[in-house]
Design a protein around this motif. Structure first.
Motif, PDB file in Angstrom:
ATOM      1  N   SER A  44      31.788 -13.145  10.922  1.00 37.06           N
ATOM      2  CA  SER A  44      31.474 -12.229  12.019  1.00 37.06           C
ATOM      3  C   SER A  44      32.345 -12.577  13.209  1.00 37.06           C
ATOM      4  O   SER A  44      32.911 -13.661  13.290  1.00 37.06           O
ATOM      5  CB  SER A  44      29.994 -12.317  12.400  1.00 37.06           C
ATOM      6  OG  SER A  44      29.662 -13.626  12.819  1.00 37.06           O
ATOM      7  N   SER A  45      32.444 -11.649  14.139  1.00 38.42           N
ATOM      8  CA  SER A  45      33.253 -11.863  15.328  1.00 38.42           C
ATOM      9  C   SER A  45      32.508 -11.306  16.527  1.00 38.42           C
ATOM     10  O   SER A  45      31.851 -10.268  16.433  1.00 38.42           O
ATOM     11  CB  SER A  45      34.610 -11.167  15.185  1.00 38.42           C
ATOM     12  OG  SER A  45      35.417 -11.419  16.315  1.00 38.42           O
ATOM     13  N   VAL A  46      32.578 -12.008  17.646  1.00 41.17           N
ATOM     14  CA  VAL A  46      31.872 -11.589  18.850  1.00 41.17           C
ATOM     15  C   VAL A  46      32.822 -11.628  20.037  1.00 41.17           C
ATOM     16  O   VAL A  46      33.866 -12.302  20.002  1.00 41.17           O
ATOM     17  CB  VAL A  46      30.643 -12.483  19.149  1.00 41.17           C
ATOM     18  CG1 VAL A  46      29.604 -12.356  18.047  1.00 41.17           C
ATOM     19  CG2 VAL A  46      31.059 -13.939  19.314  1.00 41.17           C
TER      20      VAL A  46
ATOM     21  N   LEU B 127      39.241 -18.236  20.868  1.00 41.92           N
ATOM     22  CA  LEU B 127      40.571 -17.664  21.063  1.00 41.92           C
ATOM     23  C   LEU B 127      40.524 -16.595  22.147  1.00 41.92           C
ATOM     24  O   LEU B 127      39.555 -15.821  22.217  1.00 41.92           O
ATOM     25  CB  LEU B 127      41.068 -17.051  19.751  1.00 41.92           C
ATOM     26  CG  LEU B 127      42.445 -16.390  19.754  1.00 41.92           C
ATOM     27  CD1 LEU B 127      43.540 -17.410  20.033  1.00 41.92           C
ATOM     28  CD2 LEU B 127      42.701 -15.702  18.414  1.00 41.92           C
ATOM     29  N   SER B 128      41.559 -16.565  22.969  1.00 38.83           N
ATOM     30  CA  SER B 128      41.602 -15.604  24.072  1.00 38.83           C
ATOM     31  C   SER B 128      41.735 -14.176  23.573  1.00 38.83           C
ATOM     32  O   SER B 128      42.345 -13.913  22.535  1.00 38.83           O
ATOM     33  CB  SER B 128      42.788 -15.921  24.988  1.00 38.83           C
ATOM     34  OG  SER B 128      44.002 -15.748  24.281  1.00 38.83           O
TER      35      SER B 128
ATOM     36  N   GLY C 229      36.084 -17.524  11.323  1.00 39.06           N
ATOM     37  CA  GLY C 229      35.177 -16.968  10.339  1.00 39.06           C
ATOM     38  C   GLY C 229      34.734 -17.975   9.304  1.00 39.06           C
ATOM     39  O   GLY C 229      34.178 -17.619   8.274  1.00 39.06           O
ATOM     40  N   GLY C 230      34.952 -19.246   9.525  1.00 30.71           N
ATOM     41  CA  GLY C 230      34.571 -20.279   8.572  1.00 30.71           C
ATOM     42  C   GLY C 230      33.631 -21.290   9.186  1.00 30.71           C
ATOM     43  O   GLY C 230      33.212 -21.178  10.330  1.00 30.71           O
TER      44      GLY C 230
ATOM     45  N   PHE D 108      28.990 -18.708  15.923  1.00 29.20           N
ATOM     46  CA  PHE D 108      29.618 -17.413  16.195  1.00 29.20           C
ATOM     47  C   PHE D 108      30.436 -16.908  15.003  1.00 29.20           C
ATOM     48  O   PHE D 108      30.562 -15.711  14.805  1.00 29.20           O
ATOM     49  CB  PHE D 108      30.522 -17.511  17.426  1.00 29.20           C
ATOM     50  CG  PHE D 108      29.766 -17.739  18.696  1.00 29.20           C
ATOM     51  CD1 PHE D 108      29.008 -16.727  19.266  1.00 29.20           C
ATOM     52  CD2 PHE D 108      29.798 -18.968  19.331  1.00 29.20           C
ATOM     53  CE1 PHE D 108      28.303 -16.933  20.440  1.00 29.20           C
ATOM     54  CE2 PHE D 108      29.098 -19.185  20.506  1.00 29.20           C
ATOM     55  CZ  PHE D 108      28.343 -18.161  21.055  1.00 29.20           C
ATOM     56  N   SER D 109      30.973 -17.838  14.240  1.00 30.91           N
ATOM     57  CA  SER D 109      31.905 -17.414  13.199  1.00 30.91           C
ATOM     58  C   SER D 109      31.310 -17.408  11.801  1.00 30.91           C
ATOM     59  O   SER D 109      31.975 -17.006  10.857  1.00 30.91           O
ATOM     60  CB  SER D 109      33.139 -18.322  13.211  1.00 30.91           C
ATOM     61  OG  SER D 109      32.762 -19.665  13.025  1.00 30.91           O
TER      62      SER D 109
END
Length: 670
Positions: A212-214, A258-259, A250-251, A204-205
């Motif tokens: 990227s962020s989802v 994270l909430s 992101g790494g 995801f990161s």
């Protein structure tokens, strides 16, 4: 009165005494708040300390382990209040208390009728190290199949004039790169109708080195290599906002979720407004050796307030005939949204022993749900159905319900309507969550059951208001009208993901069963991929207290396998997950009274499953079996029906073709 077994009480008292003796040392080291499950296999530990050597702050964090193996590394906890430093970012533990609790309660609707609510409770008090010295509490519970915690900021001067909570900084820092089964959503106003993707946390990161962020909706299932299975969920949301997850790092090596709280619709970024005190929803981590144990868990219900409805005798689970999915096809095979055609569906319900008939969109004005369009006369239909021992549900548009709720619900009670299907809610911010509670309470006052569509996922509301029978929030069979998203791969994923937190209105029962190659989408009389036995098994595999019999009446005429749908209950006393792999296959046994039902489904891979009946009591039983016929791989409508004498030593051999299924009804011999 809390009922606690003596051995648990003695263990807990000993733990409390030891904890009290060590507490000064613990505080000086910034370590405290260890809580064990009653069976000592799960541990959650809340601590304060310097996680970063460069920092002088002592933030609050927690860890979780299962059978001595770490599930979550130190994961930070704090509340982000507008205009102030994060509450929990630099604190010390000032007091703690542990106590055992052991209760049993009854559910009107749920995966079980009787639930044991056994846990150890921790109450942890904290205070900021610097001015203004705000106070914070963590309330935590450790069950044998879950841990849960919530933030409580008690009444204090800093909150008296009101607060604006922007977010929680609640981390879930996996001990390893876990394999997740996650629902990636486009934004906060979706209807939770996306696929669940099997991806590593790191995926995801870091997309090929690009940050990227989802946005991920709950629940989220994950397998932590070598440690166990977990599912992140929430419960008891009144006065609060719904939680999502995202990837913050992101790494390559963050392995953290994270909430993110659903923000208000006014673009302010504020998630929760209040005054006096803060009480968050419960953050739940369900835990097990395998995902089947998580399916069986009642953690979401355990953490919800008991029923607020005094008399629940009028609340009746059941199955319904339904006009919308087929395109309102009538006896002549042509669409007709009329009172006469709805009576045809009522007649079918009465003949089939179904409790309900659902009239979908079109009977009322879109912006005035107290006025009928003239197409279907609801009071006349209700009267007609009552004479045949069938009750009527009606569809409603959520934004209009928000404006006309009291007036409309009083009218429907006068008409004799049994329940309301409320569609296109499309929000779970603080105001949206309040809508769910207000709707449930008002509907109960007018003896109306509720089915939420276009909705958020379940969060335990159906325990507090058991007139809430179902939620959609699922990529369901309606998608077969438009494409191939509804397929056996999706079917085999849903029990391990969406269904973890409560009932889902998937709407099974499609009888035009076809292969992948034969399928094409159409709105009227839709096809469904997979076998007929696969559709039958869904009525056991999926939890739905208000269950649809979705195809039009003529589709079931002369079909001997429809007998299983007629007999299968809509509510249960007990659940046993026999085996399964997310997205591949599952077998579930459910009990109602003295009868057991088994449902097995597979994805596009054919397989043979051994199904042990060790859950049966002593004596001999008759198993009525609906299985894929020998040619079902090419003729998916073909079902083999047989009977077999069985006992608790029997192991059934279920041969499932591609997209196949296996459905069984077991009754004890007299």
């Amino acid at each position: 009165m809390l009922k606690t077994p003596p051995t648990i009480a003695l263990q807990s008292i000993a733990c409390l005494l030891l904890f009290t003796l060590l507490s000064p040392l613990a505080k000086s080291q910034g370590i405290s708040g260890k809580l064990l499950s009653p069976d000592n296999k799960i541990e959650i530990n809340f601590q304060t300390g310097q996680l970063d050597k460069k920092s002088v702050a002592t933030p609050l964090f927690y860890t979780v382990s299962f059978k001595g193996k770490p599930l979550f590394k130190p994961s930070l906890l704090s509340l982000n209040i507008k205009g102030a430093q994060p509450l929990g970012g630099d604190v010390r533990i000032t007091n703690s208390k542990i106590m055992p609790v052991d209760n049993t309660y009854q559910l009107v609707v749920g995966k079980a009728s009787k639930v044991r609510d056994q846990y150890n409770l921790l109450q942890l008090e904290l205070q900021e190290n610097s001015a203004p010295g705000r106070k914070l509490m963590i309330e935590a519970r450790a069950y044998n199949d879950a841990v849960a915690f919530r933030y409580i900021a008690p009444e204090q001067e800093a909150l008296q004039s009101g607060y604006e909570l922007m977010n929680e900084n609640t981390e879930f820092h996996f001990s390893n790169d876990a394999t997740t089964y996650a629902q990636v959503l486009p934004h906060y106003r979706s209807m939770y109708e996306s696929e669940y993707l099997k991806l590593s946390v790191s995926a995801f990161s870091n997309q090929g080195g690009v940050k990227s962020s989802v946005l991920i909706g709950l629940p989220m299932l994950a397998e932590v290599p070598g440690a166990g299975w977990v599912a992140i969920a929430e419960s008891e949301l009144q006065g609060y906002s719904s939680m999502y997850l995202t990837n913050p790092s992101g790494g390559w090596s963050g392995h953290t979720m994270l909430s993110r709280l659903s923000p208000a619709l006014d673009s302010s970024g504020i998630a929760v407004k209040g005054k006096g005190s803060i009480r968050s929803a419960w953050r739940i981590v369900m835990i097990g050796d395998d995902p089947g144990r998580i399916i069986e868990s009642n953690a979401v219900m355990n953490l919800t307030s008991p029923s607020a409805v005094a008399n629940t005798d009028w609340i009746k689970p059941g199955k319904a005939s339904w006009d919308w999915w087929s395109g309102s096809l009538g006896a002549d095979g042509k669409p007709a949204f009329t009172t006469a055609n709805m009576k045809y569906y009522v007649d079918f319900a009465a003949k089939s022993g179904l409790e309900y008939m659902l009239v979908d969109a079109g009977w009322s004005e879109f912006r005035d749900i107290t006025k009928m369009t003239g197409k279907v006369d609801i009071p006349e239909l209700v009267k007609y159905a009552a004479a045949k021992n069938v009750k009527v549900w009606i569809w409603l548009y959520a934004p209009t319900v928000m404006k006309q709720m009291e007036e409309a619900f009083a009218l429907y009670e006068k008409w004799g309507v049994a329940g309301v299907k409320i569609d296109f809610v499309e929000r779970d911010d603080q105001q949206g969550i309040e809508f769910y509670y207000t709707t449930a309470k008002t509907a109960a006052a007018h003896h109306l059951m509720v089915d939420f569509h276009g909705s958020t996922k379940p969060f335990g509301l159906e325990r507090t208001y058991p007139n809430v029978m179902n939620y959609e929030a699922v990529l369901g069979m309606e998608q077969s009208k438009g494409g191939t998203r509804d397929n056996p791969d999706n079917h085999a994923m849903l029990p391990f993901t969406r269904m973890l937190t409560g009932p889902m209105d998937f709407t099974p029962g499609g009888f035009d069963n076809v292969t992948k190659e034969q399928f094409f989408a159409r709105s009227d009389s839709p096809m469904v991929m997979g076998t007929r036995a696969h559709q039958l098994a869904m009525y056991v595999v999926y939890q739905a207290q208000f269950g649809m019999v979705s195809d039009y009446p003529a589709a079931y005429e002369g079909q001997p396998d429809f007998e299983f749908i007629k007999k299968v209950p809509a509510s249960w006393d007990e659940i046993k997950v026999l085996h399964g792999v997310p997205g591949e296959y599952i077998s579930i046994a459910r009990r109602r009274g003295n009868d057991w039902y088994i449902g097995s489904i597979t994805n596009w891979n054919a397989r043979t499953l051994g199904i042990p009946l060790s859950f049966l009591g002593s004596g001999n039983y008759t198993a009525e079996i609906y299985s894929d016929a020998a040619d079902a791989a090419i003729n998916p409508k073909h079902t083999a029906i047989s009977k077999q004498q069985v006992s608790n030593k029997t192991v059934l051999q279920a041969k499932l073709v591609t997209g196949g299924g296996y459905a069984v009804r077991i009754t004890k011999n007299k």
